[in-house]
Design a protein around this motif. Sequence first.
Motif, PDB file in Angstrom:
ATOM      1  N   UNK A  26      12.639 -36.395  11.968  1.00 15.09           N
ATOM      2  CA  UNK A  26      11.977 -37.218  12.993  1.00 15.09           C
ATOM      3  C   UNK A  26      10.589 -37.662  12.550  1.00 15.09           C
ATOM      4  N   UNK A  27       9.795 -36.762  11.979  1.00 16.72           N
ATOM      5  CA  UNK A  27       8.413 -37.099  11.651  1.00 16.72           C
ATOM      6  C   UNK A  27       8.253 -37.792  10.305  1.00 16.72           C
ATOM      7  N   UNK A  28       9.108 -37.490   9.340  1.00 19.92           N
ATOM      8  CA  UNK A  28       9.006 -38.121   8.018  1.00 19.92           C
ATOM      9  C   UNK A  28      10.004 -39.264   7.878  1.00 19.92           C
ATOM     10  N   UNK A  29      11.276 -39.003   8.156  1.00 19.99           N
ATOM     11  CA  UNK A  29      12.305 -40.043   8.024  1.00 19.99           C
ATOM     12  C   UNK A  29      12.300 -40.970   9.238  1.00 19.99           C
ATOM     13  N   UNK A  30      11.803 -40.508  10.363  1.00 14.10           N
ATOM     14  CA  UNK A  30      11.612 -41.385  11.510  1.00 14.10           C
ATOM     15  C   UNK A  30      12.851 -41.685  12.328  1.00 14.10           C
ATOM     16  N   UNK A  31      13.892 -40.845  12.199  1.00 12.46           N
ATOM     17  CA  UNK A  31      15.077 -41.025  13.026  1.00 12.46           C
ATOM     18  C   UNK A  31      14.842 -40.389  14.398  1.00 12.46           C
ATOM     19  N   UNK A  32      15.650 -40.760  15.363  1.00 10.45           N
ATOM     20  CA  UNK A  32      15.499 -40.209  16.702  1.00 10.45           C
ATOM     21  C   UNK A  32      16.440 -39.032  16.905  1.00 10.45           C
ATOM     22  N   UNK A  33      15.932 -37.944  17.477  1.00 11.56           N
ATOM     23  CA  UNK A  33      16.809 -36.864  17.908  1.00 11.56           C
ATOM     24  C   UNK A  33      17.479 -37.330  19.201  1.00 11.56           C
ATOM     25  N   UNK A  34      18.759 -37.687  19.113  1.00  9.54           N
ATOM     26  CA  UNK A  34      19.442 -38.235  20.289  1.00  9.54           C
ATOM     27  C   UNK A  34      20.250 -37.187  21.041  1.00  9.54           C
ATOM     28  N   UNK A  35      20.480 -36.043  20.414  1.00 13.99           N
ATOM     29  CA  UNK A  35      21.195 -34.980  21.125  1.00 13.99           C
ATOM     30  C   UNK A  35      20.834 -33.626  20.506  1.00 13.99           C
ATOM     31  N   UNK A  36      20.340 -32.744  21.361  1.00 14.40           N
ATOM     32  CA  UNK A  36      20.069 -31.361  20.968  1.00 14.40           C
ATOM     33  C   UNK A  36      21.087 -30.509  21.701  1.00 14.40           C
ATOM     34  N   UNK A  37      22.082 -30.032  20.957  1.00 15.92           N
ATOM     35  CA  UNK A  37      23.159 -29.274  21.575  1.00 15.92           C
ATOM     36  C   UNK A  37      23.537 -28.126  20.639  1.00 15.92           C
ATOM     37  N   UNK A  38      24.698 -27.529  20.848  1.00 20.05           N
ATOM     38  CA  UNK A  38      25.146 -26.426  20.001  1.00 20.05           C
ATOM     39  C   UNK A  38      26.506 -26.779  19.397  1.00 20.05           C
ATOM     40  N   UNK A  39      26.826 -26.079  18.327  1.00 13.93           N
ATOM     41  CA  UNK A  39      28.146 -26.214  17.709  1.00 13.93           C
ATOM     42  C   UNK A  39      29.187 -25.717  18.714  1.00 13.93           C
ATOM     43  N   UNK A  40      30.077 -26.579  19.122  1.00 11.29           N
ATOM     44  CA  UNK A  40      31.034 -26.211  20.158  1.00 11.29           C
ATOM     45  C   UNK A  40      32.025 -25.151  19.696  1.00 11.29           C
ATOM     46  N   UNK A  41      32.149 -24.962  18.378  1.00 14.42           N
ATOM     47  CA  UNK A  41      33.036 -23.930  17.847  1.00 14.42           C
ATOM     48  C   UNK A  41      32.300 -22.608  17.604  1.00 14.42           C
ATOM     49  N   UNK A  42      30.972 -22.642  17.642  1.00 12.84           N
ATOM     50  CA  UNK A  42      30.156 -21.444  17.484  1.00 12.84           C
ATOM     51  C   UNK A  42      28.832 -21.710  18.192  1.00 12.84           C
ATOM     52  N   UNK A  43      28.752 -21.364  19.466  1.00 10.84           N
ATOM     53  CA  UNK A  43      27.615 -21.751  20.291  1.00 10.84           C
ATOM     54  C   UNK A  43      26.333 -20.995  19.967  1.00 10.84           C
ATOM     55  N   UNK A  44      26.366 -20.120  18.978  1.00  7.10           N
ATOM     56  CA  UNK A  44      25.141 -19.421  18.576  1.00  7.10           C
ATOM     57  C   UNK A  44      24.285 -20.276  17.663  1.00  7.10           C
ATOM     58  N   UNK A  45      24.784 -21.441  17.237  1.00  5.77           N
ATOM     59  CA  UNK A  45      24.023 -22.293  16.324  1.00  5.77           C
ATOM     60  C   UNK A  45      23.757 -23.661  16.936  1.00  5.77           C
ATOM     61  N   UNK A  46      22.588 -24.205  16.615  1.00  8.35           N
ATOM     62  CA  UNK A  46      22.250 -25.557  17.030  1.00  8.35           C
ATOM     63  C   UNK A  46      23.153 -26.590  16.352  1.00  8.35           C
ATOM     64  N   UNK A  47      23.359 -27.708  17.040  1.00  6.19           N
ATOM     65  CA  UNK A  47      23.927 -28.908  16.439  1.00  6.19           C
ATOM     66  C   UNK A  47      22.998 -30.046  16.840  1.00  6.19           C
ATOM     67  N   UNK A  48      22.260 -30.583  15.855  1.00 11.97           N
ATOM     68  CA  UNK A  48      21.263 -31.616  16.089  1.00 11.97           C
ATOM     69  C   UNK A  48      21.777 -32.957  15.582  1.00 11.97           C
ATOM     70  N   UNK A  49      21.598 -34.000  16.397  1.00 14.33           N
ATOM     71  CA  UNK A  49      22.061 -35.350  16.058  1.00 14.33           C
ATOM     72  C   UNK A  49      20.859 -36.281  15.922  1.00 14.33           C
ATOM     73  N   UNK A  50      20.682 -36.862  14.724  1.00 10.51           N
ATOM     74  CA  UNK A  50      19.636 -37.857  14.494  1.00 10.51           C
ATOM     75  C   UNK A  50      20.305 -39.222  14.315  1.00 10.51           C
ATOM     76  N   UNK A  51      19.706 -40.246  14.888  1.00  7.12           N
ATOM     77  CA  UNK A  51      20.380 -41.542  14.849  1.00  7.12           C
ATOM     78  C   UNK A  51      19.388 -42.668  15.107  1.00  7.12           C
ATOM     79  N   UNK A  52      19.929 -43.822  15.512  1.00  6.66           N
ATOM     80  CA  UNK A  52      19.092 -44.958  15.865  1.00  6.66           C
ATOM     81  C   UNK A  52      18.611 -44.817  17.304  1.00  6.66           C
ATOM     82  N   UNK A  53      18.175 -45.894  17.894  1.00  5.14           N
ATOM     83  CA  UNK A  53      17.558 -45.881  19.221  1.00  5.14           C
ATOM     84  C   UNK A  53      18.420 -45.185  20.275  1.00  5.14           C
ATOM     85  N   UNK A  54      19.749 -45.440  20.252  1.00  2.83           N
ATOM     86  CA  UNK A  54      20.595 -44.858  21.291  1.00  2.83           C
ATOM     87  C   UNK A  54      21.772 -44.064  20.750  1.00  2.83           C
ATOM     88  N   UNK A  55      21.731 -43.733  19.475  1.00  2.00           N
ATOM     89  CA  UNK A  55      22.810 -42.926  18.918  1.00  2.00           C
ATOM     90  C   UNK A  55      24.108 -43.680  18.773  1.00  2.00           C
TER      91      UNK A  55
END
Length: 318
Positions: free
Chosen positions: A25-54
């Motif tokens: 986000x700060x260097x590459x400048x992509x947007x964090x469009x979803x902060x969620x967890x791995x649906x197959x292992x909810x103990x870990x984050x799953x972060x989605x970086x994308x354009x304006x609206x993913x």
Amino acid sequence: MKPLKGIHHISAITANAKENLRFYTEIIGMRLVKKTVNQDDTSMYHLFYADKRGNPGTDLTFFEIPNAGRTYPGTQSISETSLRVANDEALNYWLKRLAKYGVSHDNVQEVFNRKVLKFRDFEGQRLQFVSDETNEGVAGGEPWPDSPVPVHQGVIGLGPVELTVPRPEKTHRILTEVMGFREVGTYENDVDKKITVFATGEGGTGAEVHVKASHNAPRERPGRGSVHHVAFRVESEEELHKWVDYISSLGMTNSGFVERYYFKSLYFRESNGILFELATDGPGFETDETLENLGQSLALPPYLENKREEIESTIKPL
């Protein structure tokens, strides 16, 4: 089935979600469009970086595995991920920005008649910026207007994905005979390894797979900085069900239809062991958050909401 529309998303591995968030986000400048967890292992984050609206075709995602070891690059791997920028001039901007932040990078070069700039993230993730200056295929997305990177130089989506395989003819066959890709050219890299380019749908930077032949290299040992899988775009849920039936009819082991809430999926491995996903373009990331608030809080699909307290007690705040 209708042809696959291009790259949908690429999912990789990080051992440090907090630093990963800062870098993309700060260097590459992509947007964090979803902060969620791995649906197959909810103990870990799953972060989605994308354009304006993913938009589909712009998502670079990461699973956090804190104890992940280093990656030992090799064959049977997704060996490079591309990020699209608008034109050649943007690459000059990125040369200076990567140097400013001490990001390991090469010089601008030409690959398959496009200007590219190869670089590595803080965990050795193999990436390149690719110029869309000559692109006549799938359109890119819309850069995040609140990014620290000026809009005209911002990332507009995912470009070609590179696969490194020991038996390229097997991957070629899956891409063309099963998935409907077409061969559009070849080139050699700096160590004389032949790379064959395949395209789907409208083609262009957002719809290509580059298959590199590597007969003698050891198999990659994945870890932090490696890619887990690549997903390709399917127009609708109806089309995805057709793909499920088709892949099953060929006797290929697969996941069957998988509900991911933000999209629907099908997973299977091609003949060299690389994990492919087919994913629908919708419903999208605004299903449970407004455009303005994407990525600001921990988002969970309805079928995980009853575990929210447990999940939030397990993962570390970012």
